[in-house]
Design a protein around this motif. Structure first.
Motif, PDB file in Angstrom:
ATOM      1  N   ASP A 142      -8.477   4.843   2.300  1.00  0.00           N
ATOM      2  CA  ASP A 142      -9.116   3.790   1.514  1.00  0.00           C
ATOM      3  C   ASP A 142     -10.161   3.129   2.428  1.00  0.00           C
ATOM      4  O   ASP A 142      -9.810   2.333   3.296  1.00  0.00           O
ATOM      5  CB  ASP A 142      -8.067   2.772   1.054  1.00  0.00           C
ATOM      6  CG  ASP A 142      -8.634   1.716   0.119  1.00  0.00           C
ATOM      7  OD1 ASP A 142      -9.823   1.373   0.265  1.00  0.00           O
ATOM      8  OD2 ASP A 142      -7.884   1.228  -0.751  1.00  0.00           O
TER       9      ASP A 142
ATOM     10  N   THR B 234      -1.328   6.512   1.916  1.00  0.00           N
ATOM     11  CA  THR B 234      -2.642   5.870   2.025  1.00  0.00           C
ATOM     12  C   THR B 234      -2.693   4.929   3.222  1.00  0.00           C
ATOM     13  O   THR B 234      -3.706   4.844   3.917  1.00  0.00           O
ATOM     14  CB  THR B 234      -2.956   5.091   0.735  1.00  0.00           C
ATOM     15  OG1 THR B 234      -2.914   5.980  -0.381  1.00  0.00           O
ATOM     16  CG2 THR B 234      -4.335   4.442   0.810  1.00  0.00           C
TER      17      THR B 234
ATOM     18  N   VAL C 290       0.851  -1.189   0.000  1.00  0.00           N
ATOM     19  CA  VAL C 290       0.000   0.000   0.000  1.00  0.00           C
ATOM     20  C   VAL C 290       0.885   1.237   0.000  1.00  0.00           C
ATOM     21  O   VAL C 290       1.920   1.286   0.678  1.00  0.00           O
ATOM     22  CB  VAL C 290      -0.944   0.006   1.220  1.00  0.00           C
ATOM     23  CG1 VAL C 290      -1.799   1.273   1.254  1.00  0.00           C
ATOM     24  CG2 VAL C 290      -1.839  -1.227   1.195  1.00  0.00           C
TER      25      VAL C 290
ATOM     26  N   THR D 105      -5.463   5.483   6.146  1.00  0.00           N
ATOM     27  CA  THR D 105      -6.397   4.380   6.391  1.00  0.00           C
ATOM     28  C   THR D 105      -6.242   3.843   7.807  1.00  0.00           C
ATOM     29  O   THR D 105      -7.229   3.541   8.488  1.00  0.00           O
ATOM     30  CB  THR D 105      -6.155   3.255   5.371  1.00  0.00           C
ATOM     31  OG1 THR D 105      -6.306   3.778   4.043  1.00  0.00           O
ATOM     32  CG2 THR D 105      -7.128   2.114   5.576  1.00  0.00           C
TER      33      THR D 105
END
Length: 310
Positions: A211, A41, A37, A45
Motif C-alpha cells: 500500500d 499488506t 491492516v 508495506t
C-alpha cells in the motif's frame, strides 16, 4: 492520511535511530494490532518503507567505508533468492490455508518477533565478551563463505515471510560468526539489509501486497524520527537501549500470539511497557549520576554510550 500513523512512524523511527534495529519488527505488528491492516499488506508495506530508509543509511555507511563488502556479498547470495522464495511460499500458504491464513501468519510473525527479541538480548549481554576477537574484515575461508550463504538464506526467508529480523538477526550473525568490529557490524548490516529489503519488497510488489499511500504516510514520521533518535543515541546507554528493545520485541510477539488465538496472559503483555520504561528510566538516572561524577576533561569511561545504527 492518518495522523496517528505519522506519530507511530515517528516513534518507530526514533527507536531505529537509537538502536539501529526494530523498524520492521515493530511497524508490522503496529499496523496489524492497532490499525487493522491485513497481515500480508502490513508485511509488504513495511518492507517497502524500510527499504528506502535502509538505502539512505547504507549509502552513508558505504561512503564512510564501514562495510565489509565480501561478507555482505556472500550473505546476499543466500538471502536475496531466499527472500523472494519466502514471498512465494507466503503466496502458496495464502492459497492453501484460505480463511486461516491471517491467523497462521500472525502467529508466525509473533514467534519471529520473540526470536528477534531474544537475539537482541543475546547481543546485549554477550557482545562485549567477544570484543577481544573483533576484526575489521573477516577471513572468508570456504567454510565461512558457506556459513554466510546459509545464514543469509535463513534470514532472507524469514524476512520474506514476516518482514522482521533484517537488523537484529543479521547483526547477531555478524558478531558471532564473523567477529566483526562494531563499526563493521553496523555498516555491513545496514548495506546488506538494504539489498535484502529491496529484493523482498519488489517480490511483494509483484504480488500486490504494498500500500504505497500507507508507506508514504509512515515515512513522513519515520524520517525525522530516525534523525532525532540518532541525535539522542549518545545520551542513553547502549546496553539499556538493546535490553529495552528486546523487551519490546518480545512483548509485541506475545501480543500477536494472543491475537492469533493462543492463550497468552494479559498481565504478561501489560507488564512489557512498564518493564521497558523502568529499564530506560534507571539507565538515564545512572547516566546522569555518572556524568555528574565525571571530572572535567577526563576521558570518557569504557561504558560510555555510543550510537548503535546496526
Amino acid at each position: 492520511m492518518d495522523p496517528l500513523l505519522v506519530v507511530f512512524g515517528f516513534g518507530v523511527g526514533v527507536l531505529v535511530g537509537l538502536t539501529g534495529i526494530g523498524g520492521g519488527s515493530l511497524m508490522t505488528p503496529l499496523l496489524i494490532l492497532l490499525f487493522g491492516v491485513k497481515p500480508v499488506t502490513a508485511i509488504g508495506t513495511d518492507l517497502a518503507y524500510a527499504a528506502v530508509t535502509k538505502t539512505v543509511g547504507g549509502y552513508k555507511h558505504w561512503r564512510q567505508r564501514t562495510v565489509d563488502p565480501v561478507v555482505c556479498a556472500w550473505m546476499a547470495v543466500g538471502s536475496v533468492p531466499a527472500a523472494v522464495g519466502g514471498v512465494y511460499v507466503l503466496h502458496l500458504l495464502e492459497e492453501s490455508l484460505g480463511a486461516g491464513f491471517d491467523t497462521t501468519l500472525i502467529a508466525a510473525l509473533g514467534v519471529t518477533l520473540i526470536v528477534t527479541g531474544i537475539a537482541t538480548l543475546v547481543r546485549s549481554l554477550f557482545a562485549r565478551r567477544l570484543a577481544l576477537h573483533e576484526r575489521d574484515s573477516a577471513d572468508m575461508t570456504a567454510r565461512k563463505r558457506l556459513a554466510a550463504v546459509a545464514f543469509g538464506a535463513v534470514v532472507g526467508f524469514v524476512l520474506g515471510v514476516t518482514s522482521a529480523g533484517s537488523g537484529a538477526l543479521i547483526a547477531v550473525g555478524l558478531i558471532l560468526i564473523f567477529r566483526l568490529t562494531p563499526t563493521r557490524v553496523v555498516g555491513t548490516d545496514v548495506v546488506h539489509a538494504a539489498i535484502l529489503l529491496w529484493a523482498a519488497a519488489l517480490a511483494h510488489l509483484g504480488a500486490g501486497n504494498i500500500d504505497f499511500a500507507l508507506a508514504g504516510t509512515i515515512l513522513l514520521g519515520s524520517v525525522p524520527g530516525v534523525w532525532i533518535g540518532s541525535h539522542l543515541s549518545v545520551r542513553v546507554p547502549a546496553a539499556a537501549l538493546r535490553l529495552t528493545l528486546a523487551i519490546v520485541l518480545c512483548g509485541a510477539g506475545l501480543g500477536l500470539l494472543a491475537k492469533s488465538g493462543l492463550a497468552v496472559p494479559t498481565q504478561l503483555i501489560a507488564a512489557v511497557p512498564l518493564v521497558a520504561a523502568g529499564v530506560v528510566g534507571t539507565a538515564l538516572v545512572r547516566a546522569q549520576r555518572s556524568g555528574r561524577a565525571a571530572r572535567p576533561g577526563a576521558a570518557p569511561p569504557r561504558d560510555a554510550p555510543r550510537s548503535l545504527q546496526a
